[in-house]
Design an enzyme around this catalytic site. Sequence first.
Site, short mmCIF file in Angstrom:
data_model
loop_
_atom_site.label_atom_id
_atom_site.label_comp_id
_atom_site.label_asym_id
_atom_site.label_seq_id
_atom_site.Cartn_x
_atom_site.Cartn_y
_atom_site.Cartn_z
N ASP A 184 -5.79 -3.92 -1.83
CA ASP A 184 -4.71 -3.53 -0.93
C ASP A 184 -3.96 -4.74 -0.33
O ASP A 184 -4.57 -5.65 0.22
CB ASP A 184 -5.33 -2.71 0.21
CG ASP A 184 -4.32 -1.91 0.99
OD1 ASP A 184 -3.28 -2.46 1.37
OD2 ASP A 184 -4.58 -0.71 1.23
N SER A 230 0.83 -1.20 0.00
CA SER A 230 0.00 0.00 0.00
C SER A 230 0.87 1.26 0.00
O SER A 230 1.62 1.49 -0.93
CB SER A 230 -0.97 -0.05 1.18
OG SER A 230 -2.05 0.83 0.99
#
Length: 268
Positions: free
Chosen positions: A154, A39
């Site tokens: 993510d 991320s």
Amino acid sequence: MKSVGLALSAGGSRGIAHIGVIKCLVEHDIPIDMISGTSAGALIGGLYASTGDISKVETIFKNLNKREVISLFTDPSIKAGFIKGNKTENFLRRHFEQSEISKFPIKFQAVTTDINTGKTVRFSKGDAVEAIRASISVPLIFKPVVINGRLLVDGGVTEPVPVHTLTKMGADIRIAVNLNNSKSIEKIEKQDYRKPSMLSILRSTILLLINNLAEQLEKEAEIIIKPTVPFEGYLPNLVKYIDKFEEVEQEGYNKTLKQIEKIKSLLR
């Protein structure tokens, strides 16, 4: 010579602290041979790995203003997430001088999650922008990314601190930077037990799950760095920490400075 790997965690714009971490390592002549990023860690780590110049990465984020940050979120979607992510992808393409991961001067892997299988998917080659766009796709916030027939979100869902990825990459000394730690949780404003809101309970539940997983994963590393930067929500978080850039960056730097002698002893 032992190889040094850096695992940069998820954390939204708290990831600015990663810049301070890298600055400190570079200034103290600690080699960074490979980077794994999840991320925000994939974004900062990827930008640094593509250039080998942390001052360039620092300049990108120092020059951001609130209007630019908010504009990344004015890209509405009605399917699979509130934000399409096209503007975010355009932002990334403007700042990557080299987008083929395998050609980066520093070995790099971006960590994502296959939402259908629950498995971690890592990118060590291919388009960095596409891989990082997938890695930052917070479920329900950003629309997932389809790569090679996989629906990706993510990387923080499965590996918020990508130390295991570093192990697979072959790092001898693994440095984990964990922004999702108990100290950061303690700094968050607590809910009023007399009138808790549904959204605040959901937020706290997700944060606790991620933090607990992150603190388990970090144990695989020889060095653990834990900048204390509390979560403030997604859009408010981005705007707030752009204003506090130097403070957040310095927190990453200071926490790394405390570990420099230990890292040097491992290298010796």
